[in-house]
Design a protein around this motif. Structure first.
Motif, mmCIF file in Angstrom:
data_model
loop_
_atom_site.group_PDB
_atom_site.id
_atom_site.type_symbol
_atom_site.label_atom_id
_atom_site.label_comp_id
_atom_site.label_asym_id
_atom_site.label_seq_id
_atom_site.Cartn_x
_atom_site.Cartn_y
_atom_site.Cartn_z
ATOM 1 N N ILE A 20 0.867 -1.177 0.000
ATOM 2 C CA ILE A 20 0.000 0.000 0.000
ATOM 3 C C ILE A 20 0.901 1.224 0.000
ATOM 4 C CG2 ILE A 20 -1.735 1.312 1.292
ATOM 5 C CD1 ILE A 20 -2.625 -1.390 2.529
ATOM 6 N N GLN A 21 0.717 2.091 -0.945
ATOM 7 C CA GLN A 21 1.508 3.321 -1.026
ATOM 8 C C GLN A 21 0.615 4.531 -0.775
ATOM 9 O OE1 GLN A 21 3.491 3.317 -4.843
ATOM 10 N NE2 GLN A 21 4.907 1.694 -4.257
ATOM 11 N N GLY A 22 1.218 5.577 -0.193
ATOM 12 C CA GLY A 22 0.489 6.826 0.024
ATOM 13 C C GLY A 22 -0.567 6.754 1.103
ATOM 14 N N ALA A 23 -0.431 5.809 2.042
ATOM 15 C CA ALA A 23 -1.424 5.695 3.119
ATOM 16 C C ALA A 23 -1.549 7.011 3.861
ATOM 17 C CB ALA A 23 -1.026 4.578 4.082
ATOM 18 N N HIS A 24 -2.747 7.317 4.316
ATOM 19 C CA HIS A 24 -3.083 8.539 5.057
ATOM 20 C C HIS A 24 -3.119 9.765 4.155
ATOM 21 C CE1 HIS A 24 -1.799 6.795 9.269
ATOM 22 N NE2 HIS A 24 -2.488 5.936 8.522
ATOM 23 N N SER A 25 -3.134 9.575 2.851
ATOM 24 C CA SER A 25 -3.262 10.694 1.918
ATOM 25 C C SER A 25 -4.163 10.278 0.755
ATOM 26 C CB SER A 25 -1.884 11.111 1.377
ATOM 27 O OG SER A 25 -1.490 10.295 0.284
ATOM 28 N N PRO A 26 -4.683 11.240 -0.006
ATOM 29 C CA PRO A 26 -5.505 10.878 -1.170
ATOM 30 C C PRO A 26 -4.733 10.166 -2.277
ATOM 31 C CG PRO A 26 -5.990 13.113 -0.459
ATOM 32 C CD PRO A 26 -4.745 12.689 0.280
ATOM 33 N N ASP A 27 -3.420 10.078 -2.142
ATOM 34 C CA ASP A 27 -2.615 9.315 -3.100
ATOM 35 C C ASP A 27 -2.592 7.828 -2.773
ATOM 36 O OD1 ASP A 27 -1.886 11.592 -4.548
ATOM 37 O OD2 ASP A 27 -0.203 12.001 -3.209
ATOM 38 N N GLU A 28 -3.275 7.430 -1.716
ATOM 39 C CA GLU A 28 -3.252 6.026 -1.287
ATOM 40 C C GLU A 28 -3.664 5.081 -2.422
ATOM 41 O OE1 GLU A 28 -5.172 3.112 2.172
ATOM 42 O OE2 GLU A 28 -5.962 5.123 1.861
ATOM 43 N N ARG A 29 -2.893 4.006 -2.572
ATOM 44 C CA ARG A 29 -3.210 3.006 -3.580
ATOM 45 C C ARG A 29 -2.679 1.651 -3.114
ATOM 46 N NH1 ARG A 29 0.931 4.061 -8.674
ATOM 47 N NH2 ARG A 29 2.888 3.899 -7.505
ATOM 48 N N VAL A 30 -3.348 0.580 -3.543
ATOM 49 C CA VAL A 30 -2.939 -0.760 -3.167
ATOM 50 C C VAL A 30 -2.652 -1.559 -4.434
ATOM 51 C CG1 VAL A 30 -5.342 -1.569 -3.020
ATOM 52 C CG2 VAL A 30 -3.537 -2.819 -1.824
ATOM 53 N N HIS A 31 -1.582 -2.340 -4.399
ATOM 54 C CA HIS A 31 -1.131 -3.087 -5.566
ATOM 55 C C HIS A 31 -1.947 -4.367 -5.708
ATOM 56 C CE1 HIS A 31 1.763 -5.323 -8.172
ATOM 57 N NE2 HIS A 31 1.900 -4.124 -8.682
ATOM 58 N N ILE A 32 -2.560 -4.558 -6.849
ATOM 59 C CA ILE A 32 -3.512 -5.655 -7.051
ATOM 60 C C ILE A 32 -2.829 -7.016 -6.924
ATOM 61 C CG2 ILE A 32 -5.047 -6.740 -8.740
ATOM 62 C CD1 ILE A 32 -5.527 -3.838 -9.832
ATOM 63 N N GLU A 33 -1.706 -7.193 -7.583
ATOM 64 C CA GLU A 33 -1.020 -8.485 -7.540
ATOM 65 C C GLU A 33 -0.503 -8.781 -6.136
ATOM 66 O OE1 GLU A 33 -0.010 -12.121 -8.634
ATOM 67 O OE2 GLU A 33 -1.091 -10.688 -9.905
ATOM 68 N N ALA A 34 -0.094 -7.732 -5.408
ATOM 69 C CA ALA A 34 0.384 -7.936 -4.035
ATOM 70 C C ALA A 34 -0.743 -8.422 -3.126
ATOM 71 C CB ALA A 34 0.981 -6.643 -3.482
ATOM 72 N N VAL A 35 -1.960 -7.973 -3.391
ATOM 73 C CA VAL A 35 -3.106 -8.465 -2.613
ATOM 74 C C VAL A 35 -3.285 -9.970 -2.844
ATOM 75 C CG1 VAL A 35 -5.614 -8.325 -2.321
ATOM 76 C CG2 VAL A 35 -4.264 -6.226 -2.567
ATOM 77 N N SER A 36 -3.120 -10.410 -4.080
ATOM 78 C CA SER A 36 -3.237 -11.834 -4.387
ATOM 79 C C SER A 36 -2.172 -12.644 -3.647
ATOM 80 C CB SER A 36 -3.107 -12.051 -5.898
ATOM 81 O OG SER A 36 -3.147 -13.424 -6.225
ATOM 82 N N ARG A 37 -0.935 -12.136 -3.629
ATOM 83 C CA ARG A 37 0.130 -12.856 -2.918
ATOM 84 C C ARG A 37 -0.119 -12.865 -1.405
ATOM 85 N NH1 ARG A 37 3.313 -10.399 -7.030
ATOM 86 N NH2 ARG A 37 3.778 -8.610 -5.703
ATOM 87 N N PHE A 38 -0.596 -11.748 -0.882
ATOM 88 C CA PHE A 38 -0.940 -11.662 0.537
ATOM 89 C C PHE A 38 -1.984 -12.715 0.903
ATOM 90 C CE2 PHE A 38 -4.239 -9.546 3.309
ATOM 91 C CZ PHE A 38 -3.623 -9.816 4.519
ATOM 92 N N TRP A 39 -2.992 -12.864 0.049
ATOM 93 C CA TRP A 39 -4.044 -13.849 0.310
ATOM 94 C C TRP A 39 -3.487 -15.276 0.261
ATOM 95 C CZ3 TRP A 39 -8.583 -14.520 2.348
ATOM 96 C CH2 TRP A 39 -9.367 -15.630 2.004
ATOM 97 N N GLN A 40 -2.662 -15.561 -0.738
ATOM 98 C CA GLN A 40 -2.075 -16.902 -0.835
ATOM 99 C C GLN A 40 -1.259 -17.226 0.419
ATOM 100 O OE1 GLN A 40 -0.144 -17.885 -4.741
ATOM 101 N NE2 GLN A 40 -0.857 -15.836 -5.297
ATOM 102 N N LEU A 41 -0.479 -16.242 0.872
ATOM 103 C CA LEU A 41 0.366 -16.456 2.044
ATOM 104 C C LEU A 41 -0.479 -16.670 3.294
ATOM 105 C CD1 LEU A 41 3.213 -16.507 3.273
ATOM 106 C CD2 LEU A 41 3.085 -13.997 3.462
ATOM 107 N N LEU A 42 -1.508 -15.862 3.449
ATOM 108 C CA LEU A 42 -2.381 -15.981 4.612
ATOM 109 C C LEU A 42 -3.048 -17.352 4.663
ATOM 110 C CD1 LEU A 42 -3.964 -14.852 7.030
ATOM 111 C CD2 LEU A 42 -5.557 -13.803 5.389
ATOM 112 N N VAL A 43 -3.590 -17.781 3.539
ATOM 113 C CA VAL A 43 -4.291 -19.066 3.481
ATOM 114 C C VAL A 43 -3.349 -20.225 3.797
ATOM 115 C CG1 VAL A 43 -5.454 -20.673 1.912
ATOM 116 C CG2 VAL A 43 -6.094 -18.240 1.927
ATOM 117 N N ARG A 44 -2.141 -20.181 3.238
ATOM 118 C CA ARG A 44 -1.187 -21.271 3.473
ATOM 119 C C ARG A 44 -0.715 -21.289 4.931
ATOM 120 N NH1 ARG A 44 2.518 -24.107 0.159
ATOM 121 N NH2 ARG A 44 1.006 -23.691 -1.520
#
Length: 485
Positions: free
Chosen positions: A453-477
């Motif tokens: 997640i980049q730009g947290a706490h500002s209107p520039d905040e954005r989250v990387h789509i592919e990183a969310v997928s990897r985060f989910w895979q890691l969490l599930v495993r």
């Protein structure tokens, strides 16, 4: 409904889209909490709301995994409310408008709430997806993390049964966190000493805008400009011209966000207009050179304004300007034991003018209590010299790293098995709730991870789509591989 519902993992993104549609800034989590509680109840899950307003949701273990150690999957329900100056948005009423921007998801003109909405959506997706295998599971959803960690402070011992806590509030794919900074809020008040506007004066509003801002912990070492500190420097310039008077000043909106905008209402005679314009233009050129490549769009502007009913006394104007200019801000100390880790920092987050007082808020962070207290003392000394009252509240401890953490090793091994690389183990210079949890549950083994997640706490905040997928895979495993008691 938005296009992000089509992204994968589908359940996670669908929950996140729903969360975006329910206003939930800090202090206003009631609606989202009720929606989550109603949804969980409809799924036959056990739902508990504690005395402070946190939610605890329990789900039985997958068949065959009943003997595994209990896991607490944790996120916070609130988000930081920040909007661009040209965006009209009531965070207590209006939904966030997420959209896909290439490889990222962001929001139209406001913070996105991926911090910690993606983690929250992941928790709900685990509860909803019976294909996810896990031992005894509790989901802990806290309130008010962003503005005071009220939920973590108020978490009572004995409510939760698990032994391992997985915190989802980190913001860099490929990093795993095992420690965080503590912090304290500095609340400063000066009486507004006033006198009539001098005869023949006109009013101008000085505005500083176009700054990136950002998270006051994660981004503090990147050299981004603070609109409040730039304004303080300009006020010192202005103070050299006795005919230019200060009526009010305001800057920043949150003590945990680097100020992106600030303004001052000034009065002055016509023959001082050119002097002020030249001063502002000189500083604008300087700031654009100084922050080139970091803050490239700094804008200083003078616009006509209505004449105020009063101005500050000259003495108050001088004391206030000097105190803001001298107020500590930015990185105070780097860690001596961990490379490239900020040890102590502080953020001059908010300046506001009211009828009888001027208020200032700073957030001081440190990996050590000693560092936090040292900067708190410096801040107090500066403002006391200016005649201000300074008190501190909301102090919370850091989370001390545990090199023997079993869940940390499990997460490292799982990441390597999934993605072929060992993640970096880090300490984050931000206030995770883990340090506070340790007070009520000292036996918990804890780790924190999340997507980029980049730009947290500002209107520039954005989250990387592919990183969310990897985060989910890691969490599930990881959930599947939690060991037996």
């Amino acid at each position: 409904m938005s296009s992000i519902r089509q992204l994968s993992p589908h359940l996670l993104w669908q929950f996140f889209d729903t969360l975006c549609s329910i206003p939930h800034p800090s202090g206003h989590e009631a609606a989202v909490r009720q929606w989550i509680a109603d949804w969980a109840g409809s799924q036959g899950l056990e739902v508990i709301q504690d005395a402070i307003g946190n939610l605890i949701i329990r789900k039985a273990a997958t068949a065959g995994l009943e003997r595994c150690k209990g896991v607490i999957l944790q996120a916070h329900m609130d988000m930081v409310p920040q909007a661009n100056a040209d965006t009209e948005h009531d965070f207590t009423q209006d939904p966030i408008q997420p959209y896909i921007d290439g490889a990222w998801v962001r929001a139209r003109g406001t913070t996105l709430g991926a911090d910690n909405g993606i983690g929250l959506a992941a928790c709900l997706a685990v509860l909803a997806d019976d294909k996810v295998q896990h031992g005894p599971l509790e989901v802990l959803l806290t309130i008010d993390e962003e503005s005071g960690m009220t939920g973590a402070f108020g978490l009572a011992p004995g409510l939760l049964q698990g032994e391992i806590l997985l915190n989802t509030d980190s913001e860099q794919d490929g990093d795993v966190y095992m420690g965080c900074a503590g912090g304290v809020d500095a609340n400063i008040t000066l009486p507004y000493e006033q006198e009539p506007v001098p005869t023949g004066h006109q009013a101008l509003r000085l505005t500083i805008s176009g700054l990136r801002g950002g998270h006051s912990g994660i981004n503090i070492h990147q050299g981004r400009a603070s609109a409040n500190k730039l304004l303080a420097e300009l006020l010192m310039d202005i103070g050299q011209h006795e005919t230019i008077r200060l009526a009010e000043l305001n800057g920043g909106t949150l003590r945990n966000a680097i100020a992106r905008e600030a303004s001052a209402l000034l009065t002055l005679p016509a023959d001082a207009m050119e002097t002020l314009a030249r001063l502002v233009d000189t500083r604008q050129q300087q700031y654009r050179r100084e922050f080139a490549g970091v803050d490239d769009f700094i804008a200083l502007e003078l616009t006509p304004a209505g004449l105020p009913a009063r101005v500050m006394t000259t003495a108050l104007q001088q004391r206030l300007s000097a105190a803001l200019f001298a107020c500590p801000h930015g990185v105070m100390e780097m860690s001596r034991s961990m490379r490239d880790v900020v040890q102590t920092s502080t953020n001059l987050g908010v300046i506001s003018t009211e009828a009888k007082h001027i208020h200032v808020q700073c957030l001081i962070r440190s990996l050590s209590d000693e560092g936090r207290e040292r900067v708190a003392g410096q801040t107090q000394a500066v403002f006391r010299l200016a005649g201000a009252d300074c008190h501190f509240d909301g102090a919370y401890p850091g989370w001390q790293p545990d090199p023997d953490s079993a869940v940390m090793q499990l997460l490292l091994d799982t990441h390597k098995a999934l993605f072929g690389v060992q993640p970096e183990v880090k300490v984050i210079h931000a206030g995770l709730e883990c340090g506070l949890f340790k007070a009520a549950y000292p036996e918990w083994d804890m780790v924190s991870f999340g997507p980029t997640i980049q730009g947290a706490h500002s209107p520039d905040e954005r989250v990387h789509i592919e990183a969310v997928s990897r985060f989910w895979q890691l969490l599930v495993r990881v959930l599947k591989q939690i060991p037996e008691r």
